[in-house]
Design an enzyme around this catalytic site. Structure first.
Site, mmCIF file in Angstrom:
data_model
loop_
_atom_site.group_PDB
_atom_site.id
_atom_site.type_symbol
_atom_site.label_atom_id
_atom_site.label_comp_id
_atom_site.label_asym_id
_atom_site.label_seq_id
_atom_site.Cartn_x
_atom_site.Cartn_y
_atom_site.Cartn_z
ATOM 1 N N HIS A 154 79.720 85.797 102.632
ATOM 2 C CA HIS A 154 79.093 84.759 101.819
ATOM 3 C C HIS A 154 77.624 84.546 102.203
ATOM 4 C CE1 HIS A 154 79.727 82.070 98.611
ATOM 5 N NE2 HIS A 154 80.034 80.959 99.266
ATOM 6 N N ASN A 212 77.095 75.101 99.361
ATOM 7 C CA ASN A 212 77.216 74.336 98.112
ATOM 8 C C ASN A 212 76.125 73.294 97.916
ATOM 9 O OD1 ASN A 212 78.086 72.533 100.023
ATOM 10 N ND2 ASN A 212 80.036 72.053 99.034
ATOM 11 N N ASN A 247 78.754 78.847 94.066
ATOM 12 C CA ASN A 247 78.382 77.463 94.373
ATOM 13 C C ASN A 247 76.939 77.318 94.837
ATOM 14 O OD1 ASN A 247 80.920 76.466 93.720
ATOM 15 N ND2 ASN A 247 81.705 76.683 95.796
#
Length: 216
Positions: free
Chosen positions: A30, A80, A126
């Protein structure tokens, strides 16, 4: 303070390149955007030049690529809410959304594949969604770095927060080189995004960019 003001109010074209990710989890899928920015800084001899900037909730390096002044940003906020850091940096350095390039992971592409995307939907990412919300724009250029989808019964969350295997690391090394080549090529262009095209490693890529401690 004087140096900070000089950085903010300099004239000339500016770009903001952001490596999206989670602080403290730089080695995960990520956070591959952060890995790309790290490789970019290293290519230009600035691997040790990151400095924390509480005003943008992140770490920054100031560079010059051809005639373009570039801010590299690694947000120090969770994925996020990365957009908060991006919006702060854009405001501080006077950079418009169309001059922001987001580097982020992309599950819809396998590891080893990268692609540029001009604006559009966050498509479930996100970090990108946070940037769109905080900048109130969806025109940012995006370098999408493939990480593939989870296999078997592995959840999406577990997949994106996991680290690359030793075999995948070999592929990732090539991905980082290609991504940096593409970033340098993109940032070296002086025209609009519509003029961008698939990039190969530019001749003299290392010499094309120059590290700057401050802008005046």
């Amino acid at each position: 303070m004087a140096e900070a003001e000089a950085e903010i109010h300099t004239e000339g074209r500016r770009k903001l390149v952001v490596g999206l990710g989670n602080p403290g989890m730089e080695g995960t899928r990520h956070s591959v955007g952060m890995a790309v920015l790290g490789a970019f800084a290293a290519r230009l001899g600035g691997a040790d030049c990151w400095r924390s900037d509480r005003h943008v909730s992140g770490e920054v390096i100031l560079l010059e690529v051809q005639q373009t002044r570039v801010v590299l940003l690694r947000p120090r906020l969770l994925m996020n809410v990365n957009g908060v850091s991006v919006a702060k940096a854009a405001g501080k350095y006077g950079i418009k959304p169309e001059d922001i390039l987001l580097v982020h992971d992309e599950m819809d592409k396998p590891l080893g594949k990268i692609a540029l995307k001009h604006g559009g939907s966050a498509r479930g990412h996100n970090g990108v969604r946070s940037c769109v919300d905080c900048l109130q724009a969806d025109v940012m250029l995006r370098l999408r770095v493939g990480i593939g989808r989870p296999s078997g019964k592995t959840s999406v969350d577990r997949h994106v927060l996991s680290r690359f295997t030793s075999e995948e690391q070999k592929v990732l090394e090539s991905v980082l080189v290609q991504s940096v080549d593409l970033l340098i090529s993109q940032l070296s262009q002086s025209d609009s995004p519509q003029d961008s095209r698939p990039a190969s490693s530019p001749a003299g890529g290392r010499q094309a960019a120059q590290r700057r401690e401050g802008w005046s």
